[in-house]
Write an enzyme that holds these catalytic residues in place. Structure first.
Site, PDB file in Angstrom:
ATOM      1  N   ARG A 120       0.821  -1.211   0.000  1.00 33.90           N
ATOM      2  CA  ARG A 120       0.000   0.000   0.000  1.00 33.90           C
ATOM      3  C   ARG A 120       0.856   1.264   0.000  1.00 33.90           C
ATOM      4  O   ARG A 120       0.454   2.286  -0.546  1.00 33.90           O
ATOM      5  CB  ARG A 120      -0.960   0.015   1.195  1.00 33.90           C
ATOM      6  CG  ARG A 120      -2.011   1.113   1.044  1.00 33.90           C
ATOM      7  CD  ARG A 120      -3.224   0.867   1.902  1.00 33.90           C
ATOM      8  NE  ARG A 120      -3.022   1.274   3.264  1.00 33.90           N
ATOM      9  CZ  ARG A 120      -3.368   2.462   3.745  1.00 33.90           C
ATOM     10  NH1 ARG A 120      -3.939   3.360   2.959  1.00 33.90           N
ATOM     11  NH2 ARG A 120      -3.162   2.749   4.989  1.00 33.90           N
ATOM     12  N   ARG A 165      -2.231  10.182   7.830  1.00 36.06           N
ATOM     13  CA  ARG A 165      -0.899  10.696   7.523  1.00 36.06           C
ATOM     14  C   ARG A 165      -0.979  11.988   6.723  1.00 36.06           C
ATOM     15  O   ARG A 165       0.012  12.714   6.612  1.00 36.06           O
ATOM     16  CB  ARG A 165      -0.107   9.657   6.749  1.00 36.06           C
ATOM     17  CG  ARG A 165      -0.010   8.318   7.471  1.00 36.06           C
ATOM     18  CD  ARG A 165       0.364   7.187   6.543  1.00 36.06           C
ATOM     19  NE  ARG A 165       0.137   5.886   7.166  1.00 36.06           N
ATOM     20  CZ  ARG A 165      -1.013   5.245   7.129  1.00 36.06           C
ATOM     21  NH1 ARG A 165      -2.044   5.769   6.486  1.00 36.06           N
ATOM     22  NH2 ARG A 165      -1.152   4.076   7.725  1.00 36.06           N
ATOM     23  N   LYS A 207      11.887   6.023  14.528  1.00 39.27           N
ATOM     24  CA  LYS A 207      12.062   5.008  13.483  1.00 39.27           C
ATOM     25  C   LYS A 207      12.117   5.630  12.089  1.00 39.27           C
ATOM     26  O   LYS A 207      12.984   5.303  11.276  1.00 39.27           O
ATOM     27  CB  LYS A 207      10.932   3.971  13.581  1.00 39.27           C
ATOM     28  CG  LYS A 207      11.121   2.774  12.693  1.00 39.27           C
ATOM     29  CD  LYS A 207      10.436   2.979  11.378  1.00 39.27           C
ATOM     30  CE  LYS A 207      10.713   1.802  10.445  1.00 39.27           C
ATOM     31  NZ  LYS A 207      10.092   2.048   9.131  1.00 39.27           N
ATOM     32  N   PRO A 224      17.392   1.483  11.824  1.00 42.60           N
ATOM     33  CA  PRO A 224      15.965   1.647  12.109  1.00 42.60           C
ATOM     34  C   PRO A 224      15.375   0.382  12.747  1.00 42.60           C
ATOM     35  O   PRO A 224      15.580  -0.715  12.241  1.00 42.60           O
ATOM     36  CB  PRO A 224      15.342   1.855  10.716  1.00 42.60           C
ATOM     37  CG  PRO A 224      16.474   2.241   9.827  1.00 42.60           C
ATOM     38  CD  PRO A 224      17.686   1.574  10.379  1.00 42.60           C
TER      39      PRO A 224
END
Length: 267
Positions: A120, A165, A207, A224
């Site tokens: 996605r 987001r 992250k 990360p």
DNA sequence: AAGCAGGGGACGT
DNA sequence: ACGTCCCCTGCT
């Protein structure tokens, strides 16, 4: 046309290593990547990579992008002989390299990556490029520049399926347009400074900042830690991963682990 | 068949 | 520290 035979360079490994969302398979053993208004087609068969570009373009763009002047055999050989898990992971992802990607593109891409899956993420980014980026060839779009996202609203981005987001991207774009956070200054900072500065952006936590440092700034010690990596560190190392051994190239080690774990989960 | 959990986290309280 | 955020996919 450039041919490269190097056991430490594999498009097959790189395209699924989760560092790049704009590399796509376009046929049997063939891939395409779009970088800064340039598009490259590649083919990989029997351990040989063919880049369909001129020698000049290779030297000016792609050699640097794929970090081909760095000798990755050193990192590979330095994997602890006693660490069976990491030995397996490194052998599996031997062809991985840390790409030198665009800072701005990495920021937006990894904001989109939060609580999201790779399939996605790719879809969202493609849509973002199609909607706001320049068409560089028929049907192929560049990643939109900050200026091109300047007047985009949260509602528009939600319409593209970016979900919660969307407001992060709007806010981050504003911070960068207004130079409250300067990309050029970040490029001059060392790893720790850059990581801290990146976290001033909305939607960028520890992250995401580490991903941007590793893939957009080439800070080789960025490592990360996402949920997958975290599980591996717990399961295989009892949360006692020997970071100090790998000083100077921890990011490469992170990629070996991520790719190995990712491919085992998904296949 | 529809309902549900979970996915490369970050933010606000 | 903890709930919440958006959409999609795969499972049941």
């Amino acid at each position: 046309m450039i041919k490269i035979k190097n056991e430490f360079f594999s498009i097959k490994d790189i395209w699924n290593s989760g560092q790049c969302f704009r590399m796509h398979p376009i046929g049997e053993d063939k891939y395409r990547v779009v970088v800064k208004g340039k598009c490259l087609e590649m083919e990989e068969t029997q351990g040989e990579v063919v880049l369909f570009c001129t020698k000049e373009e290779f030297q000016n763009v792609w050699e640097d992008y794929f970090d081909l002047k760095e000798d990755y055999s050193v990192f590979f050989r330095n994997v602890s002989k006693e660490d069976r898990y990491l030995q397996r992971a490194a052998s599996f992802g031997k062809g991985i390299r840390i790409l030198k990607q665009d800072l701005w593109e990495m920021i937006i891409s990894f904001i989109i990556s939060t609580q999201n899956n790779i399939k996605r993420i790719r879809k969202c980014i493609d849509l973002l490029c199609k909607t706001y980026g320049k068409e560089i060839q028929e049907g192929i779009y560049a990643f939109p520049e900050p200026e091109e996202l300047k007047n985009v609203t949260e509602e528009e981005l939600r319409g593209l399926g970016l979900g919660y987001r969307s407001k992060y991207i709007v806010k981050t774009t504003q911070l960068i347009i207004r130079q409250e956070v300067s990309l050029e200054e970040i490029k001059r900072m060392d790893y720790q400074e850059a990581k801290k500065e990146l976290q001033k952006l909305t939607g960028v936590g520890e992250k995401v900042a580490d991903c941007v440092c590793l893939f957009g700034l080439h800070h080789f010690d960025a490592f990360p830690v996402d949920t997958h990596i975290n599980q591996v560190l717990e399961r295989e190392y009892g949360n006692q991963f020997p970071y100090e051994i790998y000083k100077g190239y921890r990011g490469v080690i992170q990629q070996y682990i991520f790719y190995y774990d990712f491919m085992r989960e998904n296949h």
